[in-house]
Design an enzyme around this catalytic site. Structure first.
Site, PDB file in Angstrom:
ATOM      1  N   LYS A  63     122.246 144.647 -26.505  1.00 21.31           N
ATOM      2  CA  LYS A  63     122.860 145.718 -25.623  1.00 21.31           C
ATOM      3  C   LYS A  63     123.711 145.247 -24.496  1.00 21.31           C
ATOM      4  O   LYS A  63     124.858 145.547 -24.312  1.00 21.31           O
ATOM      5  CB  LYS A  63     121.512 146.578 -25.024  1.00 21.31           C
ATOM      6  CG  LYS A  63     122.213 147.738 -24.192  1.00 21.31           C
ATOM      7  CD  LYS A  63     121.005 148.258 -23.778  1.00 21.31           C
ATOM      8  CE  LYS A  63     120.071 149.061 -24.716  1.00 21.31           C
ATOM      9  NZ  LYS A  63     118.945 149.837 -24.241  1.00 21.31           N
ATOM     10  N   ARG A 113     116.727 148.880 -18.383  1.00 13.60           N
ATOM     11  CA  ARG A 113     116.397 148.737 -19.785  1.00 13.60           C
ATOM     12  C   ARG A 113     116.255 147.334 -20.381  1.00 13.60           C
ATOM     13  O   ARG A 113     117.054 146.293 -20.048  1.00 13.60           O
ATOM     14  CB  ARG A 113     117.478 149.510 -20.802  1.00 13.60           C
ATOM     15  CG  ARG A 113     117.805 150.875 -20.315  1.00 13.60           C
ATOM     16  CD  ARG A 113     119.171 151.061 -20.793  1.00 13.60           C
ATOM     17  NE  ARG A 113     119.729 152.505 -20.344  1.00 13.60           N
ATOM     18  CZ  ARG A 113     119.610 153.689 -20.825  1.00 13.60           C
ATOM     19  NH1 ARG A 113     118.767 154.145 -21.921  1.00 13.60           N
ATOM     20  NH2 ARG A 113     120.159 154.766 -20.236  1.00 13.60           N
ATOM     21  N   GLY A 153     112.801 151.777 -29.472  1.00 11.04           N
ATOM     22  CA  GLY A 153     111.618 152.297 -28.689  1.00 11.04           C
ATOM     23  C   GLY A 153     110.554 151.170 -28.427  1.00 11.04           C
ATOM     24  O   GLY A 153     109.389 151.738 -28.175  1.00 11.04           O
ATOM     25  N   MET A 183     110.376 148.569 -26.627  1.00 11.82           N
ATOM     26  CA  MET A 183     110.338 148.187 -25.111  1.00 11.82           C
ATOM     27  C   MET A 183     110.451 149.128 -24.194  1.00 11.82           C
ATOM     28  O   MET A 183     110.870 150.101 -24.692  1.00 11.82           O
ATOM     29  CB  MET A 183     111.050 146.764 -24.994  1.00 11.82           C
ATOM     30  CG  MET A 183     110.435 145.775 -25.760  1.00 11.82           C
ATOM     31  SD  MET A 183     111.293 144.243 -25.461  1.00 11.82           S
ATOM     32  CE  MET A 183     112.933 144.616 -26.368  1.00 11.82           C
ATOM     33  N   ARG A 203     126.178 149.952 -30.639  1.00 13.47           N
ATOM     34  CA  ARG A 203     125.678 148.988 -31.623  1.00 13.47           C
ATOM     35  C   ARG A 203     125.844 149.201 -33.072  1.00 13.47           C
ATOM     36  O   ARG A 203     126.048 150.581 -33.381  1.00 13.47           O
ATOM     37  CB  ARG A 203     124.019 148.840 -31.274  1.00 13.47           C
ATOM     38  CG  ARG A 203     123.422 150.111 -31.550  1.00 13.47           C
ATOM     39  CD  ARG A 203     122.051 150.030 -30.881  1.00 13.47           C
ATOM     40  NE  ARG A 203     121.195 151.238 -30.912  1.00 13.47           N
ATOM     41  CZ  ARG A 203     119.876 151.606 -30.438  1.00 13.47           C
ATOM     42  NH1 ARG A 203     119.498 150.649 -29.857  1.00 13.47           N
ATOM     43  NH2 ARG A 203     119.594 152.742 -30.574  1.00 13.47           N
ATOM     44  N   HIS A 207     112.948 159.194 -33.066  1.00 16.82           N
ATOM     45  CA  HIS A 207     111.973 157.971 -33.477  1.00 16.82           C
ATOM     46  C   HIS A 207     111.748 158.044 -34.851  1.00 16.82           C
ATOM     47  O   HIS A 207     112.113 156.889 -35.576  1.00 16.82           O
ATOM     48  CB  HIS A 207     110.964 158.064 -32.339  1.00 16.82           C
ATOM     49  CG  HIS A 207     110.227 156.629 -32.830  1.00 16.82           C
ATOM     50  ND1 HIS A 207     108.972 156.644 -33.751  1.00 16.82           N
ATOM     51  CD2 HIS A 207     110.265 155.297 -32.635  1.00 16.82           C
ATOM     52  CE1 HIS A 207     108.663 155.448 -33.766  1.00 16.82           C
ATOM     53  NE2 HIS A 207     109.332 154.591 -32.853  1.00 16.82           N
ATOM     54  N   SER A 249     114.334 126.154 -68.460  1.00 12.55           N
ATOM     55  CA  SER A 249     114.385 127.478 -67.586  1.00 12.55           C
ATOM     56  C   SER A 249     112.773 127.162 -66.801  1.00 12.55           C
ATOM     57  O   SER A 249     111.878 126.904 -67.304  1.00 12.55           O
ATOM     58  CB  SER A 249     114.010 128.600 -68.739  1.00 12.55           C
ATOM     59  OG  SER A 249     113.965 129.917 -67.892  1.00 12.55           O
ATOM     60  N   CYS A 279     112.956 131.792 -64.839  1.00 17.36           N
ATOM     61  CA  CYS A 279     112.427 133.179 -65.615  1.00 17.36           C
ATOM     62  C   CYS A 279     111.086 133.552 -65.210  1.00 17.36           C
ATOM     63  O   CYS A 279     110.627 134.560 -65.483  1.00 17.36           O
ATOM     64  CB  CYS A 279     112.452 132.973 -66.999  1.00 17.36           C
ATOM     65  SG  CYS A 279     111.255 131.842 -67.741  1.00 17.36           S
ATOM     66  N   TYR A 308     121.754 130.334 -63.599  1.00 23.72           N
ATOM     67  CA  TYR A 308     121.100 131.763 -63.493  1.00 23.72           C
ATOM     68  C   TYR A 308     119.886 131.941 -63.213  1.00 23.72           C
ATOM     69  O   TYR A 308     119.112 131.100 -63.050  1.00 23.72           O
ATOM     70  CB  TYR A 308     121.518 132.130 -64.975  1.00 23.72           C
ATOM     71  CG  TYR A 308     120.340 131.870 -66.023  1.00 23.72           C
ATOM     72  CD1 TYR A 308     119.088 132.562 -66.171  1.00 23.72           C
ATOM     73  CD2 TYR A 308     120.679 130.894 -66.659  1.00 23.72           C
ATOM     74  CE1 TYR A 308     118.061 131.952 -67.019  1.00 23.72           C
ATOM     75  CE2 TYR A 308     119.702 130.162 -67.560  1.00 23.72           C
ATOM     76  CZ  TYR A 308     118.411 130.857 -67.719  1.00 23.72           C
ATOM     77  OH  TYR A 308     117.357 130.432 -68.701  1.00 23.72           O
TER      78      TYR A 308
HETATM   79  C1  PEP Z   1     106.306 131.475 -66.022  1.00 25.80           C
HETATM   80  O1  PEP Z   1     105.107 130.803 -66.397  1.00 25.80           O
HETATM   81  O2  PEP Z   1     106.901 131.553 -65.099  1.00 25.80           O
HETATM   82  C2  PEP Z   1     106.676 132.394 -67.298  1.00 25.80           C
HETATM   83  C3  PEP Z   1     107.889 132.989 -66.917  1.00 25.80           C
HETATM   84  O3  PEP Z   1     105.936 132.549 -68.263  1.00 25.80           O
HETATM   85  P1  PEP Z   1     104.591 133.414 -68.313  1.00 25.80           P
HETATM   86  O4  PEP Z   1     104.532 134.364 -67.053  1.00 25.80           O
HETATM   87  O5  PEP Z   1     104.758 134.357 -69.563  1.00 25.80           O
HETATM   88  O6  PEP Z   1     103.612 132.665 -68.433  1.00 25.80           O
END
Ligand code: PEP
Ligand code: MG
Length: 927
Positions: A44, A117, A126, A128, A384, A502, A815, A882, A902
């Site tokens: 502020k 303030r 709100g 403080m 703001r 609020h 992965s 994954c 990825y």
């Molecule tokens: C993992 O272990 O991260 C995975 C993706 O395999 P799962 O969850 O099937 O064991």
């Protein structure tokens, strides 16, 4: 005498010049600070300095000064004492305000009043304290009445000061904690209610000067009675009381809990802003309001706001009166009949409109502006960056890129990944909604739909939520004390308040479904009932809210996903895609999931769990065959069962590869502990026995043999392929024949075979040989020289990460299976962690559930090491993730920094991952 004074002045001057600067002045077209000084001046304070002093703004800001956040830190470090020089600096700055305003603080003839303030680095709406009208005393009241000729206004201001000051400074800041309903504010409000009742009126504005004067006498006596102290009667005492109370409120209960929820560091501290008061309650030519440069509810590029004639700012936010629209775009069903500012004060509106344009262009973002009109003169009190919900954030980001106001990179950073959830949130099925009548209508303050059970208290909301109940917090209005209950509730419904109340502000910040100002509801907090003309509901009853339209229904209604039609989301995600380099894949196990994930923008499948094709709809037959395979006793039995299973596998794989249209599909070989697939029902066991041509006793023996004491570390993953090579063989065959057929049909395909739960390079060498053998056979069968294929592995055992260099000699990709990698790094069982996670979080032994957000310090180190060693052996090694962390924004940021190609997550999290990956790139933290 004269000489002495001069000496004193000179030494004071010296002290002043050597003292650290604690006070920053702004006003009269100048400012000591600027907008970049948020850490020191708070959000502020920095904004006020920018607005007042920046050459392209120089807005009509009431003059004032900011006491720095460093003073707050000093205040707490030194047992609530101020640093040297502060008193003098405050007094000098006060002198400047007096000069600009032509008034004097504490003066009997022409008194200056100020507001005190808080203002932290980021806004904590709100949370403080604020004290207004500081400087009104027995001595100054008369002068102000004379000056304004408005006795009513002055006593109204005085009773407001007494209410706020006694509550904030004399009670809260002094550490008094009266019982529920016994606080001084409540007691004073009771006096006000009594007075209105006695006069037979309903609104504060209907009380006249004499009523208010009488009320002020009563207030003073009540304060003395409740707190045991006189209300301070010098301007100076009030000022320092106010400053101390604001600093103290930084460590108030609700400010602390808000910081916890919002992850704001406790050591930041707040600044204090002291500013000349301007009054919106000086009569019919005065007003106060809140406006947004764009609509914060839907993102439309329309100036949007609410105001109240003859009122102070707190009246708008408190929601005690329903505010009027500033213009046509701000009209809704509730305020349609109220007069628009544009009509009532056209000149002021024009000036305000021009200022909002200037502000948005200057800050290049939607602004939330507080303004006051005092006797026809406009003042800008605050601006703001406006809080907005997810849909509005997305639309504004897209529009502002089109308007060339911001870059694509800016746009990417304008939406928080979790805000996208709001666009992916359920809404009430419109077809079902048409069939029922709402029992009440209010203002649509937070989008989406929600069903839940009514609770009237925030404490109850938290308790029920902890028991797993879906609750909707229903209140007359909310205040900052309700924050935790609001958080716990699926939605919030209030009877009072406008779009800037609020409840609306907080819900919007969180993207929560919320309806405010539902005036037809009569809520009785003591009886725990909510009534309309013809309906009474109580605690625990189910209701459904349409927060997008402001409609309230009895009972529950079915919800649907509201994402697909949002073209702004599509455009926004395109912007994200143009800024990111890390790919986003999905975890999908059926052709149907694969198609859905493509719609969400997935660029491939990072995890196709082979075993999942045996779950769910239509899986009965393949599941039966899988069970036969598992319970086979001899290689021959198993081969026969696998032969029966083969067409099912091939069909699903082919469908999925086709649906992904050339994007890579990582197909993981069977992983789960086998006993998971053994049926428990008698009839199913009997059917299996018959099909295998064995008796029940034999089958039971086979089932018993599969039982393991630690299945998570048992006969699963690659170990299955090692013990039963024919399983790997048939899976590889299904994948490669599906590939060969699709290639022959001129489809683009990119299959990747992934071997799970690998701990040593020898395991992958063993499995790779089987796959290569099948590869040759399939090529020969289909008469082709080669087929598209990559063979890689999951890294989900710490040993695999450590020996990644050896593994990468065979594996073409890694992965990271961070579910198992987390399990095995911590030694926390994935399936049993629920039993001890909560105490770990409560005791802060863990800051987060490591299965939800990646443990960057430990598990992350294994990932970093694994990538480093893997890429040393194979520079072009493709790397992804994954595990569940692939959809968590903080973990995605880590994956980017670790150099992954990825992330892969569930279909519904793909849009969030696309944004998080773009933000990781834009914030430029690549390794
Ligand atoms: C993992 O272990 O991260 C995975 C993706 O395999 P799962 O969850 O099937 O064991
Ligand atoms: Mg795993």
């Amino acid at each position: 005498m004269v000489k002495k004074k001069t000496v004193k002045k000179a030494s004071l001057k010296k002290a002043k010049s050597s003292a650290k600067k604690h006070v920053y002045f702004f006003g009269g077209g100048k400012a000591d600070g600027n907008g970049s000084m948020k850490n020191l001046l708070g959000g502020k304070g920095a904004n006020l300095a920018e607005m007042a002093g920046h050459p392209s703004l120089k807005l009509p800001v009431p003059p004032g000064f900011t006491i720095t956040t460093e003073v707050c830190t000093h205040f707490y470090e030194s047992g609530k004492k101020y640093p040297a020089g502060l008193t003098e600096q405050v007094s000098t700055a006060m002198g400047k305000i007096e000069k600009i305003m032509g008034k004097k603080f504490g003066d009997a003839e022409n008194p200056l009043l100020v507001s005190v303030r808080s203002g932290a680095r980021t806004s904590m709406p709100g949370m403080m304290e604020t004290v207004l009208n500081v400087g009104l005393t027995t001595k100054t009241i008369a002068g102000l009445i004379k000056k304004t000729g408005n006795e009513r206004f002055v006593y109204d201001a005085y009773r407001r000061l007494m209410t706020m000051y006694s509550d904030v400074v004399m009670e809260k800041s002094a550490g008094l904690e009266p019982a529920e309903g016994k606080g001084v504010r409540h007691q004073l409000e009771k006096l006000m209610d009594g007075m209105k009742q006695a006069k037979g009126v309903t609104l504060d504005t209907e009380l006249d000067a004499d009523d208010l004067k009488e009320l002020c006498v009563k207030y003073k006596a009540k304060i003395k009675e409740v707190i045991g102290k006189d209300f301070p009667d010098t301007a100076e005492e009030q000022l320092w009381g106010g400053i101390g109370a604001v600093f103290s409120s930084w460590n108030g209960k609700r400010a602390k809990s808000y910081r916890q929820i919002e992850n704001i560091p406790h050591e930041w501290g707040t600044a204090v802003n002291v500013q000349s008061m301007v009054f919106g309650n000086m009569g019919k030519d005065s007003a106060t309001g809140v406006a947004f440069t764009r609509n914060p509810g839907n993102g439309d590029n329309n100036f949007y706001g609410e105001y109240l004639i003859d009122a102070q700012g707190e009246d708008v936010v408190a929601g005690t009166r329903t505010p009027a629209p500033i213009n046509k775009n701000s009209q809704n069903d509730q305020n349609r009949n109220e007069a628009m500012l544009e009509k009532v004060m056209p000149k002021v509106y024009k000036e305000l409109h021009a200022i909002q344009n200037r502000l948005e262009r200057h800050y290049r973002d939607m602004q939330d502006i507080e303004f006051t009109i005092e006797n026809g003169q406009l003042f800008i009190l605050q601006t703001r960056v406006g809080k907005r919900n997810g849909p509005a954030a997305v639309k504004m980001a897209v529009d502002m890129v089109k308007e060339k106001m911001i870059s694509k990179k800016d746009a990417v950073m304008r939406v928080k990944p979790l805000q996208l959830d709001e666009l992916l949130h359920p809404i009430i099925d419109p077809i079902e909604e048409k069939k029922v009548q709402p029992f009440a209508k209010g203002l649509p303050a937070g989008p989406g739909g929600a069903s839940g059970r009514i609770v009237f208290d925030s404490d109850v909301a938290v308790k029920w939520f902890e028991k797993g109940e879906k609750v909707i917090l229903v209140r007359e209005e909310t205040n900052p004390e309700d924050v935790e209950g609001m958080r716990a509730a699926r939605a919030i419904l209030t009877a009072r308040g406008g779009m800037t109340s609020h409840a609306a502000l907080v819900a919007r910040g969180w993207g929560k479904c919320c309806i405010v100002g539902c005036g037809e509801l009569k809520i009785d907090h003591r009886e725990k009932t909510v009534k309309t003309k013809d309906l009474t509901l109580g605690e625990g009853d189910w209701i459904t809210l349409n927060g997008t339209k402001g409609l309230v229904y009895k009972g529950t209604l079915p919800m649907i996903d509201a994402t697909k039609e949002n073209r702004y989301l599509v455009d926004f995600l395109k912007i994200c895609d143009s800024e990111r380099t890390m790919k986003v894949r999905t975890n999908a196990d059926t052709p149907e999931d694969a198609r859905k994930a493509r719609e969400f923008g997935a660029e491939g499948i990072g995890l196709f769990r082979m075993e999942h094709m045996f779950y769910g709809e239509g899986a009965d037959e393949p599941l039966f065959k899988l069970r036969k395979m598992i319970l086979s006793n001899t290689e021959e039995e198993r081969k026969n069962a696998l032969k029966e299973l083969y067409p099912h596998m091939k069909k699903d794989i082919k469908g999925t590869l086709k649906a992904m249209a050339g994007f890579p599909v990582t197909i993981r070989l069977l992983d789960p502990p086998l006993h998971e697939f053994v049926p428990h029902q008698e009839d199913q066991l009997r059917e299996l026995a018959e099909s295998l041509n064995v008796d029940m006793a034999d089958l039971s023996r086979r089932v018993a043999k599969l039982k393991e004491s630690n299945p998570m570390m048992g006969h699963r993953g690659v170990r299955l392929g090692v013990t039963y090579p024919e399983i790997t063989e048939i899976e590889a065959r299904a994948i490669l024949e599906a590939t060969a057929e699709l290639v022959a049909e001129k489809h683009k395909v990119a299959p990747e075979i992934m071997i799970p739960v690998v701990g040593t390079d020898t395991e992958i060498v063993d499995q790779d040989a089987i796959i290569k053998k099948v590869y040759k056979e399939v090529c020969a069968k289909y008469g082709v020289k080669k087929l598209p294929l990559m063979v890689g592995t999951m890294i989900e055992i710490p040993r695999a990460a450590l020996t990644a260099g050896k593994i990468a000699k065979v594996a073409e990709f890694f992965s990271f299976g961070t579910n198992d990698l987390t399990q095995m790094s911590y030694g926390f069982s994935r399936d049993d962690m629920g039993g001890f996670l909560i105490p770990y979080l409560e005791k802060k032994l863990l800051m987060e559930d490591p299965f939800q957000s990646l443990d960057q310090e430990g598990v992350g180190e294994l990932i970093t090491l694994g990538i480093e060693r893997g890429r040393k052996a194979r520079p072009k090694l493709k790397v992804g993730i994954c595990g569940e962390h692939g959809g968590d924004p903080a973990s995605i940021d880590f994956c980017y920094r670790a150099g992954m190609d990825y992330v892969s997550c569930s279909p519904f999290r793909v849009p969030i991952a696309r944004l998080a990956a773009a933000q990781a790139k834009v914030s430029g933290k690549s390794k």
